[in-house]
Write a protein that holds these residues in place. Structure first.
Motif, short mmCIF file in Angstrom:
data_model
loop_
_atom_site.label_atom_id
_atom_site.label_comp_id
_atom_site.label_asym_id
_atom_site.label_seq_id
_atom_site.Cartn_x
_atom_site.Cartn_y
_atom_site.Cartn_z
N UNK A 1 96.27 -0.90 74.36
CA UNK A 1 95.61 -2.10 73.86
C UNK A 1 95.95 -3.32 74.69
N UNK A 2 94.94 -4.12 74.99
CA UNK A 2 95.19 -5.39 75.65
C UNK A 2 95.65 -6.42 74.61
N UNK A 3 96.17 -7.55 75.02
CA UNK A 3 96.71 -8.53 74.06
C UNK A 3 95.72 -8.97 73.00
N UNK A 4 94.46 -9.21 73.38
CA UNK A 4 93.49 -9.68 72.40
C UNK A 4 93.19 -8.62 71.34
N UNK A 5 93.17 -7.36 71.77
CA UNK A 5 92.93 -6.28 70.81
C UNK A 5 94.10 -6.16 69.84
N UNK A 6 95.31 -6.27 70.35
CA UNK A 6 96.50 -6.24 69.48
C UNK A 6 96.43 -7.36 68.45
N UNK A 7 96.06 -8.55 68.90
CA UNK A 7 95.95 -9.69 67.98
C UNK A 7 94.90 -9.42 66.90
N UNK A 8 93.79 -8.81 67.30
CA UNK A 8 92.73 -8.49 66.33
C UNK A 8 93.24 -7.53 65.26
N UNK A 9 93.96 -6.49 65.69
CA UNK A 9 94.49 -5.51 64.73
C UNK A 9 95.54 -6.15 63.82
#
Length: 234
Positions: free
Chosen positions: A216-224
């Motif tokens: 996961x890239x940082x933005x995806x991690x933040x979304x989750x």
């Protein structure tokens, strides 16, 4: 047939490993708020280098269901920064008798050196350890046949993309989102890439092109994290 299955499992699941010890990285930072006594409950059936004791025990503390699972953390020379797997012959044992190994690389190629474990910030070290421990949560629930099948499936890049992505998702669900975010951000900044598909990509292409996510890239991690109430992110 059984011998052939063992051989293929060894090749596909374990990869290009050798038994050469690398020089242990010098990791001297220990956070002031780390109280070793609070984490002693997570040392049961675990082996790890003392110099990374805080990182290992902090990561393990997010997985209380693994208290009685045998896990060895070790340093080796490897191309991949960290790997996790069952011990070879333990694949064929009942689930409750298995032991697992997490290998931390100490030396690799020049292009991959910036993200060796010893060069990661403290929180990023916990994040990547948490990712590897999340693999063990998955392995622990699989039958011997499923683990052998997994060894074959990991030869498929599309399957590996999904496999690693779901492992990041599992680590976030156990509460390691912030630490995983530190690791994801550091890797992409250090390697100068947008998306990272793992060791083979970095070693073969240097600066990788934008590709589908494996980790996961940082933005995806933040979304989750934003969707999970345990993080209380508004």
């Amino acid at each position: 047939m059984a011998k052939n299955l063992k051989l293929w499992f060894l090749i596909l699941f374990i990869g290009q490993y050798n038994l050469t010890y690398g020089q242990k990285p010098k990791i001297e930072f220990v956070p002031e708020d780390f109280a070793s006594a609070d984490y002693e409950q997570y040392t049961s059936k675990k082996k790890f280098p003392e110099e990374i004791r805080p990182q290992v025990l902090t990561a393990l503390s997010y997985y209380p269901q693994l208290r009685d699972t045998r896990i060895t953390f070790r340093f080796r020379k490897r191309k991949t920064p960290l790997t996790s797997r069952p011990r070879i012959l333990h694949v064929f044992l009942p689930k409750k008798w298995r032991a697992y190994v997490i290998t931390i690389s100490t030396e690799t190629t020049e292009s991959f050196t910036p993200i060796l474990f010893s060069k990661l910030p403290y929180d990023a070290q916990i994040g990547v350890l948490g990712h590897e421990i999340a693999h063990i949560v998955d392995y622990r629930d699989q039958t011997s046949f499923q683990l052998i099948s997994l060894g074959f499936k990991l030869g498929n890049p599309s399957f590996t993309d999904e496999f690693e992505f779901k492992t990041d998702e599992r680590a976030i669900s156990f509460g390691l989102g912030f630490q995983l975010l530190h690791w994801s951000s550091f890797v992409r900044k250090s390697l100068g890439i947008v998306e990272w598909k793992g060791a083979s990509q970095a070693l073969e292409t240097g600066n990788a092109p934008k590709v589908s996510q494996r980790y996961m890239n940082p933005e995806t991690i933040k979304d989750y994290m934003a969707k999970n109430p345990i993080y209380n992110i508004k």
